[in-house]
Write a protein that holds these residues in place. Sequence first.
Motif, PDB file in Angstrom:
ATOM      1  N   ARG A 109      21.808  44.504  41.070  1.00 36.28           N
ATOM      2  CA  ARG A 109      22.163  43.171  41.626  1.00 36.28           C
ATOM      3  C   ARG A 109      23.673  42.729  41.370  1.00 36.28           C
ATOM      4  O   ARG A 109      24.189  42.279  42.321  1.00 36.28           O
ATOM      5  N   LEU A 110      24.271  42.942  40.312  1.00 39.11           N
ATOM      6  CA  LEU A 110      25.614  42.689  39.953  1.00 39.11           C
ATOM      7  C   LEU A 110      26.329  43.327  40.983  1.00 39.11           C
ATOM      8  O   LEU A 110      27.425  42.826  41.529  1.00 39.11           O
ATOM      9  N   ILE A 111      26.325  44.643  41.309  1.00 34.59           N
ATOM     10  CA  ILE A 111      26.979  45.371  42.143  1.00 34.59           C
ATOM     11  C   ILE A 111      27.273  44.990  43.359  1.00 34.59           C
ATOM     12  O   ILE A 111      28.002  44.789  44.277  1.00 34.59           O
ATOM     13  N   ASN A 112      25.943  44.446  43.850  1.00 37.42           N
ATOM     14  CA  ASN A 112      25.916  43.897  45.159  1.00 37.42           C
ATOM     15  C   ASN A 112      26.587  42.508  45.219  1.00 37.42           C
ATOM     16  O   ASN A 112      27.083  42.256  46.334  1.00 37.42           O
ATOM     17  N   GLU A 113      26.638  41.798  44.315  1.00 42.05           N
ATOM     18  CA  GLU A 113      27.267  40.659  44.241  1.00 42.05           C
ATOM     19  C   GLU A 113      28.556  40.925  44.333  1.00 42.05           C
ATOM     20  O   GLU A 113      29.397  40.212  45.066  1.00 42.05           O
ATOM     21  N   ARG A 114      29.156  41.954  43.655  1.00 41.78           N
ATOM     22  CA  ARG A 114      30.480  42.079  43.618  1.00 41.78           C
ATOM     23  C   ARG A 114      30.857  42.695  44.954  1.00 41.78           C
ATOM     24  O   ARG A 114      32.022  42.563  45.638  1.00 41.78           O
ATOM     25  N   VAL A 115      29.992  43.475  45.766  1.00 40.82           N
ATOM     26  CA  VAL A 115      30.290  44.185  47.229  1.00 40.82           C
ATOM     27  C   VAL A 115      30.458  42.855  47.911  1.00 40.82           C
ATOM     28  O   VAL A 115      31.358  43.141  49.063  1.00 40.82           O
ATOM     29  N   SER A 116      29.869  41.917  47.703  1.00 44.55           N
ATOM     30  CA  SER A 116      29.922  40.795  48.689  1.00 44.55           C
ATOM     31  C   SER A 116      31.255  39.884  48.714  1.00 44.55           C
ATOM     32  O   SER A 116      31.696  39.236  49.496  1.00 44.55           O
ATOM     33  N   GLY A 117      32.014  40.220  47.529  1.00 43.20           N
ATOM     34  CA  GLY A 117      33.225  39.876  47.494  1.00 43.20           C
ATOM     35  C   GLY A 117      34.350  40.664  48.429  1.00 43.20           C
ATOM     36  O   GLY A 117      35.664  40.565  48.332  1.00 43.20           O
ATOM     37  N   ASN A 118      33.642  41.736  48.903  1.00 43.20           N
ATOM     38  CA  ASN A 118      34.753  42.634  49.749  1.00 43.20           C
ATOM     39  C   ASN A 118      34.402  42.455  51.184  1.00 43.20           C
ATOM     40  O   ASN A 118      33.334  42.190  51.426  1.00 43.20           O
ATOM     41  N   PHE A 119      35.582  43.078  51.868  1.00 41.32           N
ATOM     42  CA  PHE A 119      35.288  42.968  53.255  1.00 41.32           C
ATOM     43  C   PHE A 119      36.026  44.280  53.874  1.00 41.32           C
ATOM     44  O   PHE A 119      37.033  44.523  53.550  1.00 41.32           O
ATOM     45  N   CYS A 120      34.875  45.071  54.230  1.00 41.39           N
ATOM     46  CA  CYS A 120      35.208  46.719  54.481  1.00 41.39           C
ATOM     47  C   CYS A 120      35.818  46.929  55.632  1.00 41.39           C
ATOM     48  O   CYS A 120      35.194  45.985  56.850  1.00 41.39           O
ATOM     49  N   ALA A 121      36.469  48.074  55.762  1.00 43.90           N
ATOM     50  CA  ALA A 121      36.922  48.267  57.186  1.00 43.90           C
ATOM     51  C   ALA A 121      36.125  48.584  58.274  1.00 43.90           C
ATOM     52  O   ALA A 121      36.388  48.589  59.462  1.00 43.90           O
ATOM     53  N   GLN A 122      34.712  48.930  57.562  1.00 41.48           N
ATOM     54  CA  GLN A 122      33.661  49.355  58.864  1.00 41.48           C
ATOM     55  C   GLN A 122      33.428  48.079  59.673  1.00 41.48           C
ATOM     56  O   GLN A 122      33.038  48.171  60.793  1.00 41.48           O
ATOM     57  N   SER A 123      33.238  46.786  58.815  1.00 45.86           N
ATOM     58  CA  SER A 123      32.748  45.294  59.617  1.00 45.86           C
ATOM     59  C   SER A 123      34.097  45.109  60.196  1.00 45.86           C
ATOM     60  O   SER A 123      33.930  44.338  61.384  1.00 45.86           O
ATOM     61  N   ALA A 124      35.370  45.415  59.933  1.00 46.64           N
ATOM     62  CA  ALA A 124      36.404  44.949  60.592  1.00 46.64           C
ATOM     63  C   ALA A 124      37.130  45.771  61.424  1.00 46.64           C
ATOM     64  O   ALA A 124      36.548  47.086  61.516  1.00 46.64           O
ATOM     65  N   ASN A 125      37.968  45.284  62.305  1.00 47.52           N
ATOM     66  CA  ASN A 125      38.609  46.178  63.352  1.00 47.52           C
ATOM     67  C   ASN A 125      39.809  46.643  62.790  1.00 47.52           C
ATOM     68  O   ASN A 125      40.867  45.803  62.833  1.00 47.52           O
ATOM     69  N   SER A 126      39.751  47.786  61.998  1.00 48.83           N
ATOM     70  CA  SER A 126      40.800  48.194  61.166  1.00 48.83           C
ATOM     71  C   SER A 126      41.941  49.045  61.605  1.00 48.83           C
ATOM     72  O   SER A 126      41.396  50.012  62.420  1.00 48.83           O
TER      73      SER A 126
END
Lengths: 484, 448
Positions: free
Chosen positions: B53-70
Amino acid sequence: MSKTIFEYSVKGRRGVTLPAREIDTPLESLIPAENLRQKKARLPEVSELDVMRHYIALSHKNHFIEKGLYPLGSCTMKYNPKLHESLIRHSGFNNLHPYQPEGTLQGSLEILYELQSALAEISGMSQVTLQPVAGAQGEFTGIKIVAAYHKAKGNQHKTRIIIPDSAHGTNPATCSLVGYEVVELKSDARGRCDIQHLKSLVDDRTAGFMLTNPNTLGLFEDQIEEIASIIHAVDGLIYMDGANLNAIMGIVQPGKIGFDVMHFNLHKTFTTPHGGGGPGSGPVGVVEKLVPYLPVPLVAKGGDGYFLDYAHAASSIGKVHSFYGNFAVNLRAYVYIKMLGPQGIRRVSENAVINANYLKALLKDYYHIQYPEHCMHEFVADGQWQKKEFGISTLDIAKRLLDKGFHAPTIYFPLIVPEALMVEPTETESKESLDSFADAMIGIARECRENPELLHEAPLTTPVRRVDDVRAVKVLDPLFPLPD
Amino acid sequence: MPYISNTDAERREMLGRIGVSSFEELIASIPEKLRLKQPLALDEPLSELEITRLINERVSGNFCAQSANSFLGAGVYDHFIPAAVDTIVSRPEFFTAYTPYQAEVSQGTLQFIYEYQTMICELTGMEIANASMYDGASAIAEAILMAARKNKLLKAILPATLHPEYVKVISIYTEGIGVELLTCPAKDGVLDIAALRGMMDESVGSVVVQTPNFYGNIEPVQALDGIVHSNPKCLLIAAVDPISLAILTPPAVYGADIAVGEGQALGNSMYMGGPLFGFFATKLDMARMMPGRIVGGTLDKEGKRAYALTLQAREQHIRRAKATSNICSNQSLCTLAATVYLSLMGRECLVEAATQSAQKAHYLASELAKVPGCGLAYPSAPFFKEFVLKTKLPAERIISEMLDQSIYPGVDLQRFGHQNELLIAVTEKKTKARIDEFVAAMRELNHE
């Protein structure tokens, strides 16, 4: 004999396909002809199934931690929890780019910040950098920090680092790389630093002292306070090689007992897998006065969240890695520490020490042990009896163990114990697995007397028989000859 | 969850067998006053469920290249990775093995390293490769140190077009043995050949070239052999993008003595810049001077083909203070990913990935160059998959505006001293639609 992947190659066979070209400008119109490769690289042409079968077949020829005990002294082969692997493979981690805006990396930066703090607490140091990507690179970073400290103080005359004769080979290699002269310190009859010898070596030229504690004989350097006062008296710094930290976590904080700088081997102590030789991670912790020299960036916390902190760039030694270190390795260590908590961390050390002493107690009547007192997380037995009585070398003993389903201990190290067998069971092994390892070792001790020829022949049941290392050097064969 | 098997009862039994009554008795050698008096100040332990749960919470603080058009690159690239790579790499047989010190039970690891070495030699054209370095930067640093060991010349020339972060790592590595680093200036985005010729003399021990260079441009490598080897002792070190080698001239062809580079793009995820791995290849006559581990083919005692670590006498565990390098752990698992990746991509698909990367990058470059207020910073330099865009607007503003549209338009070169410049990378993963989206966003921004 297994083929190489190149020998499965069939012209026209494919392992993957890529999308059709949406933009199909001829390469020759984009890149000058003189820069274009004339002849395609002779990579294999194989299917996915070819690849899977080949590498799975290779994998069956390895020993690994889930297969059986891996008692490599000083290498700390403990079990790696599987949870780590599912967590780090999250696309929210593995797709992150180091040059994304910091606002889009907050989750990862928070993890690194918390890991820095947790390692600082475990070590008793003021600040920790997560940048070095291996223990030896941590050593390099730490010794560069020592050099930067002396340079800032105008200590140009400090040209030497003292290292015990029981030290890991990386210690002297690291010091040479930084430009220091290495001075070797003898061990005393108790397997510790010889204090009288140390006093005779220390002078104004002493920049520092590199010590592994517990040392590679598995013994706690109990004179550390006196050593620290001798070294500090000439403004030298004490480096702790943290390879054996898993013996003292939660019991002793190196930063509080005289050490000025140390590295961690996250891939040993904090259960990140070794991967056949890496990647690792070798964070470095320092006391307050050395913080300005740490590599940049550190991870810091401010009003707007977490950020990569370059504030001390002017005094910093610089950088040892292209970016911020091995995030994926650091993340595993973070999860592990979070799951252990303060009690769990201490319990790890306690069980590492109990397991080692238990195994030593089971073996001490069968193998010579030069330093018989209670050990920390590892101990050094040796094959001196077997060598003298039966002409069996430690190498023979190691190879015979492979037949019995165990990896061999570290052999012929530390250098100060002839025919050394350095055993580190680690805390994750159960009593039963230690008992069965002891049975195997005792069985081999019996075979030395009853069937010495068998030991010279060993191993008999491994994927290949004893490998000719000498030939590998004499007839150097570093690559497969590819057909045109 | 401490991952310990022994129960309290077993611990007591084991302490009894050792002959002590308590754990404290076992650690009597640690002076009482050095011991911690209170528990470590760490958070209380979490269960598997809680840490997930904690790690998923931390992940939500990231915005990764897969979701973005990088379009970020600059040393770490988002190339396609076939699924089978991770399946092999995750096998515990490879994953949780150690350095192959006992060859008889490590043939799996030893053989894949041998195959990896072969592939690196094939890509670069060199004769021997090691089992990997920490990253591209440390690989270049070790190459300079190796050159100095060979020719005893303590002067190295770095191009101004080298990755600036690599320069920092190289300087820290080479300072200790007293290597003097000189910088060859750049002209139009590639190194200034005339200036390099002027800098060459018999005191220069090595010349580094990075191609494609930090700005994405292909260096005039054909000219280097003659200039660098005008001093016959001097070694040419080429730092290369391994994906580019599918279509670009291999370093051995243009006279490189050492070929190194960052290997991450070969089947390894970006992970915010680590783990990375460096490859290192050279000529056979320098085998004994190389840093790092090398695997060699040999025979077992029955004459069967086998593999072993070789030339270990160079290494730190034997030569100690005189070793060729202090490297011990390398990046073996990352090279396994590279080996499996190169096997799957094979002769044709690697060429396809490199070709599509180049085609898409050139398409983007030409489209962006048409946007008012934009232009290529180095219009005359040939490039592979990365280029520098000169912009009227500050790069920082472009980045922050495009973030709202989930576009990472490139690396702001401001941090390396270039105003209003974006370093833009394209891989085969980008679709034309995603590229067009970026161009449209740039056009809109510049029309305001």
